[in-house]
Motif scaffolding. Sequence first.
Motif, PDB file in Angstrom:
ATOM      1  N   PHE A  11      57.922 -25.944  -7.153  1.00  0.00           N
ATOM      2  CA  PHE A  11      58.954 -24.958  -6.787  1.00  0.00           C
ATOM      3  C   PHE A  11      58.377 -23.983  -5.768  1.00  0.00           C
ATOM      4  O   PHE A  11      57.338 -23.367  -5.993  1.00  0.00           O
ATOM      5  N   ASP A  12      59.048 -23.841  -4.633  1.00  0.00           N
ATOM      6  CA  ASP A  12      58.553 -23.025  -3.522  1.00  0.00           C
ATOM      7  C   ASP A  12      59.291 -21.688  -3.502  1.00  0.00           C
ATOM      8  O   ASP A  12      60.506 -21.649  -3.286  1.00  0.00           O
ATOM      9  N   TRP A  13      58.573 -20.609  -3.738  1.00  0.00           N
ATOM     10  CA  TRP A  13      59.181 -19.289  -3.786  1.00  0.00           C
ATOM     11  C   TRP A  13      58.413 -18.330  -2.888  1.00  0.00           C
ATOM     12  O   TRP A  13      57.274 -18.586  -2.506  1.00  0.00           O
TER      13      TRP A  13
ATOM     14  N   GLU B 125      62.529 -22.727  -0.015  1.00  0.00           N
ATOM     15  CA  GLU B 125      63.102 -23.946   0.564  1.00  0.00           C
ATOM     16  C   GLU B 125      64.565 -23.737   0.924  1.00  0.00           C
ATOM     17  O   GLU B 125      65.031 -24.167   1.985  1.00  0.00           O
ATOM     18  N   TRP B 126      65.293 -23.042   0.059  1.00  0.00           N
ATOM     19  CA  TRP B 126      66.712 -22.759   0.295  1.00  0.00           C
ATOM     20  C   TRP B 126      66.867 -21.925   1.564  1.00  0.00           C
ATOM     21  O   TRP B 126      67.726 -22.201   2.409  1.00  0.00           O
ATOM     22  N   LEU B 127      66.019 -20.927   1.729  1.00  0.00           N
ATOM     23  CA  LEU B 127      66.097 -20.090   2.927  1.00  0.00           C
ATOM     24  C   LEU B 127      65.778 -20.880   4.189  1.00  0.00           C
ATOM     25  O   LEU B 127      66.441 -20.728   5.218  1.00  0.00           O
TER      26      LEU B 127
ATOM     27  N   GLN C 223      55.154 -14.086 -14.141  1.00  0.00           N
ATOM     28  CA  GLN C 223      56.005 -14.982 -14.920  1.00  0.00           C
ATOM     29  C   GLN C 223      56.418 -16.192 -14.088  1.00  0.00           C
ATOM     30  O   GLN C 223      56.487 -17.312 -14.598  1.00  0.00           O
ATOM     31  N   ILE C 224      56.689 -15.950 -12.812  1.00  0.00           N
ATOM     32  CA  ILE C 224      57.120 -17.048 -11.954  1.00  0.00           C
ATOM     33  C   ILE C 224      55.995 -18.067 -11.776  1.00  0.00           C
ATOM     34  O   ILE C 224      56.212 -19.279 -11.858  1.00  0.00           O
ATOM     35  N   VAL C 225      54.784 -17.586 -11.563  1.00  0.00           N
ATOM     36  CA  VAL C 225      53.634 -18.486 -11.437  1.00  0.00           C
ATOM     37  C   VAL C 225      53.458 -19.307 -12.712  1.00  0.00           C
ATOM     38  O   VAL C 225      53.171 -20.509 -12.668  1.00  0.00           O
ATOM     39  N   GLN C 226      53.646 -18.681 -13.854  1.00  0.00           N
ATOM     40  CA  GLN C 226      53.431 -19.357 -15.125  1.00  0.00           C
ATOM     41  C   GLN C 226      54.570 -20.310 -15.504  1.00  0.00           C
ATOM     42  O   GLN C 226      54.343 -21.340 -16.142  1.00  0.00           O
ATOM     43  N   GLN C 227      55.807 -19.966 -15.095  1.00  0.00           N
ATOM     44  CA  GLN C 227      56.965 -20.686 -15.608  1.00  0.00           C
ATOM     45  C   GLN C 227      57.649 -21.612 -14.604  1.00  0.00           C
ATOM     46  O   GLN C 227      58.405 -22.504 -15.006  1.00  0.00           O
TER      47      GLN C 227
END
Length: 425
Positions: free
Chosen positions: A285-287, A151-153, A276-280
């Motif tokens: 949150f859009d990554w 989203e930031w990008l 870890q990102i998927v879990q946490q």
Amino acid sequence: MRTRWILVLVMGLLLTACSSDDGASDGRVTLRFQSLAWQEESVDANKELVEEWNATHPDVKVDYVQGSWDSVHDQLLTSFEGGEAPDVIHDASDDLADFAYGGYLADLRELLPERLKSDIPKRSWETATFGDGIYGVPFLQEPRVLIANAEWLRESGVRVPTPQEPWTWQEFRSIAKELSGGGKYGVAWPLKEPVSATLNLSLSTGGQMFHRGADGKVTVRFDAADEVVPRTVHDEVNTDGSASSATLGMGGSDTLPGFFGGKYAMVPLGFSYRQQIVQQAPKGFDWQVLPAPAGADGLAQGVSPQTLSVAEDSPYKKEAVEFIDFLLRPENMVRLALGDWMLPTGTEALKDPALHTAKDDWATGTALAAGLRSAPAQSVRGYPEWKDKVATPAFQEYYSGAIGIEELRKRLVEDGNLVLARYQR
């Protein structure tokens, strides 16, 4: 006299029985497979494959032994010296040099089946080649990528890189600066262990650091190509203010709360951190995954794949390699890769549709596989001491701004060559 011969015969039979390996009395071979899998999905995949092997190979039983990445080197050294090493050994290629040169691992060149040799590319085999021998089968690897706040990008309007059109290192520095401000940073560099990240990323700019002469001896150089990545990190932290100095002493996981909280736009991490990102990550949150910046040598990057080796003292080398071949059949290699959120080395496994999905950005990582190369320090004897005593403190001080580039060069080269020279007499 007759009594004496009877005693000799009985003692001989007893000695034979005592020296037999477990299970040998019924003709069954037992192999011990020490796995370093630690994530639940990965442990499950490994144990399931062991069960499948045991169900279809009644004469060769495999016992699963759980090891730990935190202590594997010392644990293996102790087991080798004590004659209690597992038959099949899971490790990483950058940990094999001392064991290979020390005679603890079997040379696999004459044991490997042609299918496995041809399926794994030469560039991957080089990671487990020491001297003239091959001492491990590389099977899982991961590129270092940029995990970005999508989203930031989007809101910033910057050009989003792809594996086909990556950022240059200069472009990356400029965009990190553009994304910064108001107490927020374009990038967070988690460099608690800065050496491997710096050297591996420097392959993209043509950096090599270690150079082998005609006499076979290795020396350290710090040329212009080696400077690009360190200068970029240093200038983002100390000149541009686009990278947080607070993260330099962190591990990758330590940066995730700040990343999720909107403090950093991008974090350079290993590809497997996606799990870890998927879990946490907070809900919504859009990554996304971006390729690391490219240099004169494109997207080349150093890696130290996970490996499977056979102990030199194992009486069942042939059976151990047959088990490794089973584990690394293309469909099984895919299962192991998915369990560890990493990439397989095998060319057939890499074609699997499951590794080319947009979900969790598998496709982006798979597109980077062709650029992965043997890490520069892979076969350098004395590298662990050079890294711990010379390079780590030197890079840490340089990145924090405590010393300049010339002092960094002096320490890496002058002090470094004194260390390496002791291992090459």
